[in-house]
Design a protein around this motif. Structure first.
Motif, PDB file in Angstrom:
ATOM      1  N   PRO A  33       0.827  -1.208   0.000  1.00 10.64           N
ATOM      2  CA  PRO A  33       0.000   0.000   0.000  1.00 10.64           C
ATOM      3  C   PRO A  33       0.862   1.259   0.000  1.00 10.64           C
ATOM      4  N   VAL A  34       0.522   2.195  -0.879  1.00  9.94           N
ATOM      5  CA  VAL A  34       1.243   3.470  -0.956  1.00  9.94           C
ATOM      6  C   VAL A  34       0.239   4.599  -1.159  1.00  9.94           C
ATOM      7  N   GLU A  35       0.631   5.790  -0.771  1.00  6.13           N
ATOM      8  CA  GLU A  35      -0.237   6.952  -0.946  1.00  6.13           C
ATOM      9  C   GLU A  35      -0.235   7.440  -2.394  1.00  6.13           C
ATOM     10  N   ASN A  36       0.961   7.450  -3.011  1.00  2.93           N
ATOM     11  CA  ASN A  36       1.096   7.959  -4.371  1.00  2.93           C
ATOM     12  C   ASN A  36       2.006   7.010  -5.153  1.00  2.93           C
ATOM     13  N   PRO A  37       1.445   6.173  -6.040  1.00  3.11           N
ATOM     14  CA  PRO A  37       2.270   5.201  -6.766  1.00  3.11           C
ATOM     15  C   PRO A  37       3.427   5.814  -7.555  1.00  3.11           C
ATOM     16  N   ALA A  38       3.227   6.976  -8.146  1.00  2.00           N
ATOM     17  CA  ALA A  38       4.293   7.602  -8.937  1.00  2.00           C
ATOM     18  C   ALA A  38       5.472   7.992  -8.047  1.00  2.00           C
ATOM     19  N   ILE A  39       5.192   8.669  -6.946  1.00  2.00           N
ATOM     20  CA  ILE A  39       6.267   9.108  -6.051  1.00  2.00           C
ATOM     21  C   ILE A  39       6.940   7.908  -5.393  1.00  2.00           C
ATOM     22  N   SER A  40       6.143   6.936  -4.939  1.00  2.00           N
ATOM     23  CA  SER A  40       6.711   5.749  -4.306  1.00  2.00           C
ATOM     24  C   SER A  40       7.544   4.934  -5.291  1.00  2.00           C
ATOM     25  N   SER A  41       7.101   4.858  -6.532  1.00  2.00           N
ATOM     26  CA  SER A  41       7.861   4.126  -7.549  1.00  2.00           C
ATOM     27  C   SER A  41       9.245   4.744  -7.743  1.00  2.00           C
ATOM     28  N   ILE A  98      21.374  -3.052  13.306  1.00  2.27           N
ATOM     29  CA  ILE A  98      21.674  -4.439  12.967  1.00  2.27           C
ATOM     30  C   ILE A  98      21.628  -5.225  14.268  1.00  2.27           C
ATOM     31  N   GLU A  99      20.914  -6.353  14.248  1.00  2.69           N
ATOM     32  CA  GLU A  99      20.724  -7.102  15.485  1.00  2.69           C
ATOM     33  C   GLU A  99      20.857  -8.601  15.293  1.00  2.69           C
ATOM     34  N   ASP A 100      21.241  -9.256  16.357  1.00  2.00           N
ATOM     35  CA  ASP A 100      21.291 -10.715  16.444  1.00  2.00           C
ATOM     36  C   ASP A 100      20.001 -11.149  17.111  1.00  2.00           C
ATOM     37  N   ARG A 101      19.176 -11.889  16.404  1.00  2.00           N
ATOM     38  CA  ARG A 101      17.876 -12.300  16.936  1.00  2.00           C
ATOM     39  C   ARG A 101      17.895 -13.742  17.464  1.00  2.00           C
ATOM     40  N   GLY A 102      19.088 -14.312  17.605  1.00  2.00           N
ATOM     41  CA  GLY A 102      19.197 -15.643  18.179  1.00  2.00           C
ATOM     42  C   GLY A 102      19.122 -16.775  17.175  1.00  2.00           C
ATOM     43  N   HIS A 103      19.133 -16.457  15.904  1.00  2.00           N
ATOM     44  CA  HIS A 103      19.179 -17.472  14.840  1.00  2.00           C
ATOM     45  C   HIS A 103      20.358 -17.149  13.949  1.00  2.00           C
ATOM     46  N   PRO A 104      20.711 -18.026  13.009  1.00  2.00           N
ATOM     47  CA  PRO A 104      21.854 -17.708  12.140  1.00  2.00           C
ATOM     48  C   PRO A 104      21.684 -16.360  11.444  1.00  2.00           C
ATOM     49  N   GLY A 105      22.775 -15.653  11.302  1.00  2.00           N
ATOM     50  CA  GLY A 105      22.767 -14.369  10.614  1.00  2.00           C
ATOM     51  C   GLY A 105      22.279 -13.226  11.482  1.00  2.00           C
ATOM     52  N   ASN A 106      22.270 -12.038  10.888  1.00  2.00           N
ATOM     53  CA  ASN A 106      21.799 -10.818  11.539  1.00  2.00           C
ATOM     54  C   ASN A 106      20.742 -10.163  10.666  1.00  2.00           C
ATOM     55  N   ASN A 107      19.995  -9.255  11.269  1.00  2.00           N
ATOM     56  CA  ASN A 107      18.898  -8.577  10.585  1.00  2.00           C
ATOM     57  C   ASN A 107      18.880  -7.100  10.939  1.00  2.00           C
ATOM     58  N   PHE A 108      18.156  -6.348  10.129  1.00  2.00           N
ATOM     59  CA  PHE A 108      17.730  -4.995  10.490  1.00  2.00           C
ATOM     60  C   PHE A 108      16.427  -4.710   9.759  1.00  2.00           C
ATOM     61  N   VAL A 109      15.696  -3.722  10.225  1.00  2.00           N
ATOM     62  CA  VAL A 109      14.462  -3.314   9.564  1.00  2.00           C
ATOM     63  C   VAL A 109      14.663  -1.937   8.944  1.00  2.00           C
ATOM     64  N   TYR A 110      13.857  -1.666   7.926  1.00  2.00           N
ATOM     65  CA  TYR A 110      13.811  -0.326   7.347  1.00  2.00           C
ATOM     66  C   TYR A 110      12.375  -0.030   6.941  1.00  2.00           C
ATOM     67  N   TYR A 111      12.097   1.251   6.729  1.00  2.00           N
ATOM     68  CA  TYR A 111      10.767   1.705   6.344  1.00  2.00           C
ATOM     69  C   TYR A 111      10.849   2.405   4.995  1.00  2.00           C
ATOM     70  N   ASP A 112       9.856   2.136   4.135  1.00  2.00           N
ATOM     71  CA  ASP A 112       9.822   2.828   2.855  1.00  2.00           C
ATOM     72  C   ASP A 112       9.208   4.212   3.035  1.00  2.00           C
ATOM     73  N   LEU A 113       9.036   4.910   1.949  1.00  2.00           N
ATOM     74  CA  LEU A 113       8.517   6.280   1.939  1.00  2.00           C
ATOM     75  C   LEU A 113       7.151   6.395   2.610  1.00  2.00           C
ATOM     76  N   ASP A 114       6.338   5.318   2.528  1.00  2.00           N
ATOM     77  CA  ASP A 114       4.982   5.328   3.074  1.00  2.00           C
ATOM     78  C   ASP A 114       4.883   4.728   4.470  1.00  2.00           C
TER      79      ASP A 114
END
Length: 133
Positions: free
Chosen positions: A14-22, A101-117
């Motif tokens: 879901p996005v507010e404006n498909p052109a800008i988000s694209s 960047i975090e260790d969540r107790g399973h192999p590898g590491n993760n991080f989260v990010y947020y898009d424009l919307d």
């Protein structure tokens, strides 16, 4: 029993404006736009087709678990911890909202990010076996 389903073909965001988000997805994540009209933009990236669908203001691809913690709907994979760190740095330089960047107790590491919307996505440092070949 063999599964009839072989892969996820399309993801709807879901996005507010498909052109800008694209444009944001293209510049920030290297997506390729295949089609756009006033209701949607169709992008290819991460071996998937993404439909950026014009939605009501405030709609997001996020949910809360039973404890009230906010969750993302999907995890993107990169090839190793070095690439995870590089991608984290890249997004930070582009002024994208990213978590640590975090260790969540399973192999590898993760991080989260947020898009424009404000849609929340996860990134993991481990490739699935199909892609690690």
């Amino acid at each position: 029993m063999d599964s009839f389903i072989k892969r996820v073909g399309t993801i709807y965001v879901p996005v507010e404006n498909p052109a800008i988000s694209s444009i944001w997805y293209q510049k920030t994540l290297g997506a390729v736009e295949n089609y756009r009209d006033e209701d949607k933009a169709i992008l290819d990236f991460a071996n998937q087709s993404f439909f950026l669908v014009k939605s009501k203001i405030g709609e997001k691809a996020i949910f809360k678990d039973y404890k009230g913690a906010e969750h993302f709907l999907m995890t993107f994979e990169v090839d190793g911890i070095d690439e995870l760190k590089q991608f984290h740095s890249f997004l930070t330089q582009k002024e994208v909202t990213v978590g640590n960047i975090e260790d969540r107790g399973h192999p590898g590491n993760n991080f989260v990010y947020y898009d424009l919307d404000g849609n929340k996505f996860d990134v993991w440092s481990e490739l699935s076996p199909t892609f690690s070949k």
